[in-house]
Motif scaffolding. Sequence first.
Motif, PDB file in Angstrom:
ATOM      1  N   ALA A   1       0.857  -1.302  -0.054  1.00 56.19           N
ATOM      2  CA  ALA A   1      -0.042  -0.013   0.043  1.00 56.19           C
ATOM      3  C   ALA A   1       0.945   1.194  -0.122  1.00 56.19           C
ATOM      4  N   LEU A   2       1.807   1.153   0.611  1.00 51.55           N
ATOM      5  CA  LEU A   2       2.758   2.238   0.843  1.00 51.55           C
ATOM      6  C   LEU A   2       3.573   2.643  -0.583  1.00 51.55           C
TER       7      LEU A   2
ATOM      8  N   GLN B   1       2.390   1.654  -3.522  1.00 49.95           N
ATOM      9  CA  GLN B   1       1.268   1.908  -4.641  1.00 49.95           C
ATOM     10  C   GLN B   1       1.014   3.634  -4.487  1.00 49.95           C
ATOM     11  N   GLN B   2       0.885   3.766  -3.068  1.00 43.99           N
ATOM     12  CA  GLN B   2       0.545   5.304  -2.686  1.00 43.99           C
ATOM     13  C   GLN B   2       1.671   6.205  -3.395  1.00 43.99           C
TER      14      GLN B   2
ATOM     15  N   ALA C   1       1.518   6.207  -7.296  1.00 42.48           N
ATOM     16  CA  ALA C   1       0.308   6.849  -7.575  1.00 42.48           C
ATOM     17  C   ALA C   1       0.669   8.535  -7.813  1.00 42.48           C
ATOM     18  N   LYS C   2       1.548   8.883  -7.026  1.00 39.31           N
ATOM     19  CA  LYS C   2       1.957  10.374  -7.051  1.00 39.31           C
ATOM     20  C   LYS C   2       2.554  10.747  -8.379  1.00 39.31           C
TER      21      LYS C   2
END
Length: 84
Positions: free
Chosen positions: A39-40, A42-43, A46-47
């Motif tokens: 999750a970290l 992927q976040q 995504a930026k």
Amino acid sequence: MPIALQRDPLRDRKQALRNGYLSMLVVAPAFRGRGLGRALVQQALAKAPAATWVLRVGRPGASEFFARMGFAPSAIAMERTRST
């Protein structure tokens, strides 16, 4: 006649978004296997989805983890390590 170079903020921003760097991304052993690391990452990705992302992997299992997320070894990176 002196020449002054003027920075172009838009160009600087585009340049900055070409490469992304991940550093010191570690999930404590007691919390691994729950999707937190994924999750970290992927976040972060995504930026700047169009960026080339660069990271160093030194912990056991890190290469495999990042390979599952689409990272691959690169022959173009260089480093100069700290002197001890």
